[in-house]
Scaffold this motif. Structure first.
Motif, PDB file in Angstrom:
ATOM      1  N   PRO A   8       0.833  -1.200   0.000  1.00 43.08           N
ATOM      2  CA  PRO A   8       0.000   0.000   0.000  1.00 43.08           C
ATOM      3  C   PRO A   8       0.870   1.254   0.000  1.00 43.08           C
ATOM      4  CG  PRO A   8      -0.646  -1.526   1.756  1.00 43.08           C
ATOM      5  CD  PRO A   8       0.672  -1.996   1.228  1.00 43.08           C
ATOM      6  N   GLN A  11      -3.681   4.850   2.015  1.00 45.68           N
ATOM      7  CA  GLN A  11      -4.955   4.303   2.451  1.00 45.68           C
ATOM      8  C   GLN A  11      -5.864   5.455   2.868  1.00 45.68           C
ATOM      9  OE1 GLN A  11      -2.683   0.706   4.753  1.00 45.68           O
ATOM     10  NE2 GLN A  11      -4.796   1.067   5.380  1.00 45.68           N
ATOM     11  N   ASP A  14      -8.995   2.293   6.462  1.00 43.51           N
ATOM     12  CA  ASP A  14      -8.482   0.939   6.244  1.00 43.51           C
ATOM     13  C   ASP A  14      -8.464   0.547   4.775  1.00 43.51           C
ATOM     14  OD1 ASP A  14      -8.148   0.524   8.970  1.00 43.51           O
ATOM     15  OD2 ASP A  14     -10.211  -0.169   9.227  1.00 43.51           O
ATOM     16  N   ALA A  15      -9.015   1.378   3.907  1.00 45.99           N
ATOM     17  CA  ALA A  15      -9.125   1.038   2.485  1.00 45.99           C
ATOM     18  C   ALA A  15      -7.856   1.440   1.741  1.00 45.99           C
ATOM     19  CB  ALA A  15     -10.336   1.732   1.865  1.00 45.99           C
ATOM     20  N   VAL A  16      -7.238   0.487   1.046  1.00 45.91           N
ATOM     21  CA  VAL A  16      -6.057   0.773   0.234  1.00 45.91           C
ATOM     22  C   VAL A  16      -6.514   1.431  -1.066  1.00 45.91           C
ATOM     23  CG1 VAL A  16      -4.079  -0.196  -0.980  1.00 45.91           C
ATOM     24  CG2 VAL A  16      -4.770  -1.149   1.235  1.00 45.91           C
ATOM     25  N   THR A  19      -1.483   1.887  -4.975  1.00 45.71           N
ATOM     26  CA  THR A  19      -0.370   0.948  -4.909  1.00 45.71           C
ATOM     27  C   THR A  19       0.595   1.260  -6.055  1.00 45.71           C
ATOM     28  OG1 THR A  19      -1.551  -0.681  -6.260  1.00 45.71           O
ATOM     29  CG2 THR A  19      -1.756  -0.885  -3.857  1.00 45.71           C
ATOM     30  N   SER A  57      -0.277   6.601   5.382  1.00 45.72           N
ATOM     31  CA  SER A  57       0.838   6.157   4.564  1.00 45.72           C
ATOM     32  C   SER A  57       2.034   5.895   5.463  1.00 45.72           C
ATOM     33  CB  SER A  57       1.200   7.215   3.505  1.00 45.72           C
ATOM     34  OG  SER A  57       2.206   6.733   2.636  1.00 45.72           O
ATOM     35  N   CYS A 218     -11.118  -1.628  -3.451  1.00 44.19           N
ATOM     36  CA  CYS A 218     -11.739  -1.114  -2.222  1.00 44.19           C
ATOM     37  C   CYS A 218     -13.096  -0.521  -2.551  1.00 44.19           C
ATOM     38  CB  CYS A 218     -10.840  -0.072  -1.543  1.00 44.19           C
ATOM     39  SG  CYS A 218     -10.742   1.500  -2.448  1.00 44.19           S
TER      40      CYS A 218
END
Length: 345
Positions: A8, A11, A14-16, A19, A57, A218
């Protein structure tokens, strides 16, 4: 061998959302809080002690974070960076944070400078964590020209892959629309190519909500998205619990618990398969649920993760790959899916 799962970069909670090798599209109408969000995004890479508006991050290797501003005046660019440092609890920028104002440069020169700076940043910092282009629309002459738009998005995507980094592309939404349509063919192509489309929406009371309902890995529903608003005492945008008020809908109670629509959807999709104490193999569900519930196989994976991370299902201790509802969810299912009485037609 398949490539390793990506790490990751950013985010949202909690959602990525970003990337390496991918694009993150950030979209909003004018004055909806994009600069605040970008400052918070940068601040999240600086081991922050303050409020980064929900962005998360990590940069333990101190890889380069490269920021290009194609929209703002010199003073507004300065304020964005100072607030990013303030959110992180820092007075000075580390050497790996590299920010450039490109507003006064001709378009052709802007396009030429970006890959050159990424080469310099990679050499100086042994890698690039993230690149932020605040105003990708200012890198093309006509966002409505399909050939030019496709070429620009392709060029930026190739840079993300070449430098193994996530590139954040900020783009305005069309004025006078509430459906989130971004500018021309450029916006359409960026939406298709982006790993995540992060939308910022501001209500009449100055509350901005960030959410993503169009992403590969996500889902952040608008009702669950982080919110922020201007704080006069702090002289900057800060996270808020004040409810977002969308057009035509009643304002929600700010003290009421926020629903997790993603979990609710997962329970609705899988409930019948785990009702009445059933144990089911994941492989069987992976084959059956997308067909019967008319969802994409990737959506099946995401909803399955929701079930597991929220403790709604447990794996059998004796049979690998076999799952059943947790005791708590089993009680709900008993009410939602009662067993038929014997002898009843």
């Amino acid at each position: 061998m398949p490539p390793a799962p990506p790490r990751p970069v950013f985010q949202l909670g909690d959602a990525v959302i970003a990337t390496p090798g991918n694009l993150l599209a950030v979209q909003a109408k004018a004055k909806a809080g994009k600069s605040a969000a970008i400052g918070a995004l940068i601040g999240s890479t600086l081991d922050p002690t303050g409020d980064c508006l929900g962005f998360v991050s990590e940069n333990p290797e101190q890889l380069a974070v490269v920021h290009f501003d194609t929209e703002q005046s010199p003073y507004d660019h300065y304020k964005t960076m100072m607030r990013a440092l303030h959110r992180a609890g820092r007075r000075d920028a580390p050497p790996w944070l590299r920010s450039y104002l490109l507003t006064d440069l001709p378009l052709k020169q802007r396009r030429e400078l970006i890959p050159l700076e990424l080469e310099r940043a990679q050499a100086a910092c042994q890698g690039i964590l993230a690149v932020i282009i605040d105003g990708i629309g200012d890198l093309c002459l006509d966002p409505n020209d399909p050939e030019e738009a496709l070429a620009l998005v392709d060029e930026i995507h190739r840079l993300a892959i070449r430098f193994d980094t996530a590139i954040v592309c900020v783009l305005h939404e069309n004025p006078g629309t509430d459906i989130g349509k971004t500018r021309g063919h450029l916006g359409s192509q960026l939406e298709r190519k982006a790993e995540t489309n992060l939308r910022l929406e501001k209500d009449a009371h100055g509350v901005t909500v960030m959410y993503s309902e169009r992403a590969r890995s996500c889902f952040v529903a608008r009702d669950d998205g982080p919110r922020f608003a201007w704080n006069e005492e702090a002289k900057m945008h800060l996270s808020t619990n004040v409810a977002f008020k969308s057009k035509g809908k009643a304002k929600k109670d700010p003290n009421a618990p926020r629903s997790n629509s993603r979990v609710t959807k997962a329970k609705a999709l899988f409930g019948e398969y785990f009702a009445q104490g059933k144990s089911v193999r994941r492989a069987l569900l992976a084959a059956v649920v997308p067909v019967e519930q008319k969802i994409h196989p990737n959506s099946f994976k995401n909803y399955w993760i929701e079930l597991k991370t929220n403790g709604l299902i447990v794996e059998s201790s004796t049979v690998a790959g076999m799952f059943e509802a947790s005791p708590e969810w089993a009680k709900e299912l008993a009410s939602d899916y009662p067993e038929e009485e014997e002898g009843k037609a």
